[in-house]
Design an enzyme around this catalytic site. Sequence first.
Site, PDB file in Angstrom:
ATOM      1  N   HIS A  17       0.843  -1.200   0.000  1.00  0.00           N
ATOM      2  CA  HIS A  17       0.000   0.000   0.000  1.00  0.00           C
ATOM      3  C   HIS A  17       0.881   1.254   0.000  1.00  0.00           C
ATOM      4  O   HIS A  17       0.616   2.205  -0.725  1.00  0.00           O
ATOM      5  CB  HIS A  17      -0.879   0.055   1.255  1.00  0.00           C
ATOM      6  CG  HIS A  17      -1.851  -1.075   1.401  1.00  0.00           C
ATOM      7  ND1 HIS A  17      -1.963  -1.807   2.557  1.00  0.00           N
ATOM      8  CD2 HIS A  17      -2.760  -1.604   0.545  1.00  0.00           C
ATOM      9  CE1 HIS A  17      -2.908  -2.724   2.405  1.00  0.00           C
ATOM     10  NE2 HIS A  17      -3.401  -2.637   1.197  1.00  0.00           N
ATOM     11  N   LYS A  41     -17.416  -7.592   8.412  1.00  0.00           N
ATOM     12  CA  LYS A  41     -16.052  -8.117   8.379  1.00  0.00           C
ATOM     13  C   LYS A  41     -15.445  -8.167   9.765  1.00  0.00           C
ATOM     14  O   LYS A  41     -15.682  -7.262  10.575  1.00  0.00           O
ATOM     15  CB  LYS A  41     -15.183  -7.213   7.486  1.00  0.00           C
ATOM     16  CG  LYS A  41     -14.872  -7.810   6.122  1.00  0.00           C
ATOM     17  CD  LYS A  41     -13.853  -6.938   5.411  1.00  0.00           C
ATOM     18  CE  LYS A  41     -13.295  -7.580   4.180  1.00  0.00           C
ATOM     19  NZ  LYS A  41     -12.384  -6.676   3.449  1.00  0.00           N
ATOM     20  N   ARG A  90      -1.535  -6.260  -8.431  1.00  0.00           N
ATOM     21  CA  ARG A  90      -0.415  -7.163  -8.148  1.00  0.00           C
ATOM     22  C   ARG A  90      -0.281  -8.285  -9.155  1.00  0.00           C
ATOM     23  O   ARG A  90       0.808  -8.760  -9.427  1.00  0.00           O
ATOM     24  CB  ARG A  90      -0.600  -7.799  -6.759  1.00  0.00           C
ATOM     25  CG  ARG A  90      -0.352  -6.875  -5.617  1.00  0.00           C
ATOM     26  CD  ARG A  90      -0.841  -7.449  -4.323  1.00  0.00           C
ATOM     27  NE  ARG A  90      -2.289  -7.470  -4.282  1.00  0.00           N
ATOM     28  CZ  ARG A  90      -3.008  -7.685  -3.198  1.00  0.00           C
ATOM     29  NH1 ARG A  90      -2.404  -7.939  -2.057  1.00  0.00           N
ATOM     30  NH2 ARG A  90      -4.315  -7.660  -3.236  1.00  0.00           N
ATOM     31  N   SER A 127      -2.259  -7.861   3.003  1.00  0.00           N
ATOM     32  CA  SER A 127      -2.613  -7.717   4.428  1.00  0.00           C
ATOM     33  C   SER A 127      -2.949  -9.069   5.039  1.00  0.00           C
ATOM     34  O   SER A 127      -2.622  -9.329   6.200  1.00  0.00           O
ATOM     35  CB  SER A 127      -3.812  -6.778   4.598  1.00  0.00           C
ATOM     36  OG  SER A 127      -3.467  -5.466   4.253  1.00  0.00           O
TER      37      SER A 127
HETATM   38  P1  ADP Z   1      -9.414  -4.571   0.098  1.00  0.00           P
HETATM   39  O1  ADP Z   1     -10.239  -4.734   1.318  1.00  0.00           O
HETATM   40  O2  ADP Z   1     -10.027  -3.710  -0.978  1.00  0.00           O
HETATM   41  O3  ADP Z   1      -8.800  -5.853  -0.436  1.00  0.00           O
HETATM   42  P2  ADP Z   1      -6.738  -3.841   0.765  1.00  0.00           P
HETATM   43  O4  ADP Z   1      -6.440  -2.986   1.937  1.00  0.00           O
HETATM   44  O5  ADP Z   1      -6.276  -5.238   0.797  1.00  0.00           O
HETATM   45  O6  ADP Z   1      -8.262  -3.678   0.609  1.00  0.00           O
HETATM   46  O7  ADP Z   1      -6.174  -3.206  -0.583  1.00  0.00           O
HETATM   47  C1  ADP Z   1      -6.441  -1.897  -1.008  1.00  0.00           C
HETATM   48  C2  ADP Z   1      -5.751  -1.634  -2.351  1.00  0.00           C
HETATM   49  O8  ADP Z   1      -4.361  -1.846  -2.227  1.00  0.00           O
HETATM   50  C3  ADP Z   1      -6.185  -2.518  -3.520  1.00  0.00           C
HETATM   51  O9  ADP Z   1      -6.174  -1.743  -4.704  1.00  0.00           O
HETATM   52  C4  ADP Z   1      -5.118  -3.563  -3.603  1.00  0.00           C
HETATM   53  O10 ADP Z   1      -4.984  -4.092  -4.907  1.00  0.00           O
HETATM   54  C5  ADP Z   1      -3.922  -2.715  -3.239  1.00  0.00           C
HETATM   55  N1  ADP Z   1      -2.807  -3.514  -2.729  1.00  0.00           N
HETATM   56  C6  ADP Z   1      -2.814  -4.360  -1.683  1.00  0.00           C
HETATM   57  N2  ADP Z   1      -1.603  -4.926  -1.503  1.00  0.00           N
HETATM   58  C7  ADP Z   1      -0.809  -4.413  -2.474  1.00  0.00           C
HETATM   59  C8  ADP Z   1       0.560  -4.612  -2.870  1.00  0.00           C
HETATM   60  N3  ADP Z   1       1.364  -5.464  -2.217  1.00  0.00           N
HETATM   61  N4  ADP Z   1       1.020  -3.921  -3.918  1.00  0.00           N
HETATM   62  C9  ADP Z   1       0.211  -3.072  -4.580  1.00  0.00           C
HETATM   63  N5  ADP Z   1      -1.074  -2.851  -4.292  1.00  0.00           N
HETATM   64  C10 ADP Z   1      -1.589  -3.502  -3.252  1.00  0.00           C
END
Ligand code: ADP
Length: 151
Positions: A17, A41, A90, A127
């Site tokens: 992120h 959630k 990703r 995450s």
């Molecule tokens: P969600 O609940 O939408 O899955 P996340 O917090 O997991 O929320 O992700 C939010 C955004 O960050 C999404 O666009 C996801 O693709 C992006 N994202 C998550 N991990 C990575 C990463 N390692 N590299 C790039 N983008 C990421």
Amino acid sequence: MKRAIFPGSFDPITLGHYDIIKRGVTLFDEIVVAIGVNADKNYMFSLDERKKFIEDTFAGEPKIKVMTYEGLTVDFCKKINAEFILRGLRNPADFEFEKAIAHTNRDLAPIETVFLLTSAKTSYIASSIVRDVIRNQGDYTKLVPISVRVK
Ligand code: ADP
């Protein structure tokens, strides 16, 4: 003013992120990191903890704000006058998932979704993996910004 939101759960924020936000900030005047609240959630970190991790990570970065929202992402965009949604990609699975959401959002409102391809170094981070490492007492510190600390 070009304002983008970067929506997600951020449970917790990861270096993946962080990479997208740091690179996104060069494209927009302001990025609002928008933590979506979903009552169904189960989160590992409370909303306050998730918000604080992000605020601490970007303290001293006036172009990056943190907010929370409930309901549709496009409605939140309208509320705060954001014309863009920033998302990270990703892998092909992210692409398929994000494509459907972006098309739906575009049907609902004239908001553009902008995708940044993840950096090679952080492309494997999610995450959910970080939470797994934490649950099993592994070294999660390599995967998250320094402000993320488990008590
Ligand atoms: P969600 O609940 O939408 O899955 P996340 O917090 O997991 O929320 O992700 C939010 C955004 O960050 C999404 O666009 C996801 O693709 C992006 N994202 C998550 N991990 C990575 C990463 N390692 N590299 C790039 N983008 C990421």
